[in-house]
Design a protein around this motif. Structure first.
Motif, PDB file in Angstrom:
ATOM      1  N   LEU A 177      -7.020   1.096   4.843  1.00  0.00           N
ATOM      2  CA  LEU A 177      -6.456   2.110   3.952  1.00  0.00           C
ATOM      3  C   LEU A 177      -7.374   3.333   3.976  1.00  0.00           C
ATOM      4  N   ASP A 182       0.597   4.436   1.199  1.00  0.00           N
ATOM      5  CA  ASP A 182      -0.238   5.214   2.109  1.00  0.00           C
ATOM      6  C   ASP A 182       0.548   6.303   2.827  1.00  0.00           C
ATOM      7  N   PHE A 210      -4.440   7.646   1.671  1.00  0.00           N
ATOM      8  CA  PHE A 210      -4.328   7.325   0.249  1.00  0.00           C
ATOM      9  C   PHE A 210      -4.275   8.572  -0.616  1.00  0.00           C
ATOM     10  N   GLN A 245       0.821  -1.200   0.000  1.00  0.00           N
ATOM     11  CA  GLN A 245       0.000   0.000   0.000  1.00  0.00           C
ATOM     12  C   GLN A 245       0.861   1.257   0.000  1.00  0.00           C
ATOM     13  N   GLN A 253      -7.601  -1.060  -5.063  1.00  0.00           N
ATOM     14  CA  GLN A 253      -7.062  -0.531  -3.810  1.00  0.00           C
ATOM     15  C   GLN A 253      -7.824  -1.186  -2.657  1.00  0.00           C
TER      16      GLN A 253
END
Length: 371
Positions: free
Chosen positions: A63, A24, A68, A22, A55
């Motif tokens: 998330l 992030d 994001f 991810q 995603q």
């Protein structure tokens, strides 16, 4: 129709973190090598760009949007600074176990692009780093390019996508004819033509030879009736194939020998007489998307037939081709030996076609922005 690139994000445009997969935080954001310059080159080559990304859990504690959105918006800002923009950004926020309809390789996010006539399937691609991206391409009925920084990097993908062969394969079957045609606009010398009408085969070979193209044509028609259906349908099929092979028409010369605009013709003097049997002949064309055909033969043809080809079918062939291709075409030949008149017309058409098909650069030769 437009040519599109449906592009994955993580692992394709930006690096995918090894541990949690991810992006992030800003610290995790890193572009893949050469991606920015490549996307700019592809955009300049006429591709429309769409981002399609899974995603997992976007908007959940896994998330959060706020983690994001910052890195994601920075990606878009950097690309925008290089004049790279996406037509749409399509995001599936679901986990795999939710079995949604929008997670790649499913096509739930892409319904607007699957409507017939929207995308040019011959020249559109999915680009991504995973097998699911290749499955998405298959489900969309287009081709996929699997990105790998070592074996198929952005430079290699861009080289391939900006040098797609200008070819077409068209099959047309009716109750009267069966036609199979392959053309290659960028190579010549290997044509194979068979229509059952010997002189017509010879004339089509003149188009291929003087047009600098390859034509592989097999046509079977109801010649026991007459040659009308075969000649007409070959003209339609050839026009269709030329239109398909040209794709978005970027970089082409567009005009052949002279400028033809609907009923107005501007001549270019000094045609190569040695190749046209010394018959004054005008062949003017504009690959305009506007079908229009003007055919003129001074004093008409003296003979009604050359070999097995009726001379009345000569203008009909060119009309059929022009309307199938979306071509503005003017053809004129003076009186004389009928064989020479017909051959001069086909050779002149081929020479005009060669000029109009020639590709230099990627600009679209139209102030309207469409052809």
């Amino acid at each position: 129709m437009e040519k599109y690139l449906f592009i994955d994000r993580d692992g394709t445009i930006i690096e995918e973190p090894v541990i949690d997969k991810q992006v992030d935080s800003y610290e995790k954001l890193k572009f893949e090598p050469h991606v920015i310059s490549s996307l700019k080159a592809l955009k300049d080559a006429g591709y429309k760009l769409v981002m399609v990304t899974n995603q997992d859990g976007l908007g959940t504690d896994s998330l959060p949007y706020e983690k994001f959105s910052g890195p994601h918006n920075l990606v878009l800002d950097v690309l925008s600074s290089e004049d790279v923009h996406f037509e749409e950004i399509l995001i599936c926020p679901h986990f795999p176990h939710e079995n949604c309809a929008c997670r790649k390789p499913k096509t739930g996010l892409l319904g607007n692009y699957l409507v017939p006539g929207v995308i040019d399937k011959e020249h559109s691609f999915v680009i991504g780093d995973r097998e699911t991206d290749m499955e998405l391409a298959k489900n969309m009925g287009i081709r996929g390019e699997r990105y790998n920084p070592e074996t198929n990097n952005w430079k290699q993908i861009t080289e391939f996508l900006t040098r797609i062969p200008r070819t077409a394969h068209v099959v047309r079957n009716t109750n009267e004819t069966k036609i199979d045609l392959f053309i290659d606009l960028d190579h010549s010398g290997k044509s194979e033509i068979s229509t059952g009408i010997g002189f017509f085969d010879h004339m089509l070979d003149q188009i291929a030879t003087h047009g600098g193209i390859t034509m592989k044509l097999k046509a079977e028609g109801d010649l026991e009736v007459d040659e009308h259906h075969t000649v007409e349908d070959v003209g339609i099929t050839l026009g269709t194939a030329l239109k398909q092979a040209l794709g978005d028409k970027r970089g082409i010369g567009r005009f052949g020998f002279a400028v033809a605009m609907d009923e107005v013709e501007a001549k270019l003097e000094g045609l190569p007489d040695d190749s046209l049997m010394n018959h004054p002949v005008d062949a003017c064309m504009d690959i305009s998307g506007r079908p229009y055909c003007v055919f003129s033969c001074d004093a008409d043809f003296v003979r009604q037939q050359v070999g097995e080809l009726s001379t009345e079918m000569v203008p009909h062939f060119f009309h059929s081709l022009a309307y199938a291709m979306g071509l503005t075409l003017h053809l004129k030949v003076t009186t004389g030996n009928t064989h020479h008149q017909v051959e001069a017309l086909f050779k002149a058409f081929g020479r005009a076609l060669r000029m109009a098909l020639k590709k230099e650069g990627n600009d679209l030769p139209s102030s309207k922005g469409v052809l």
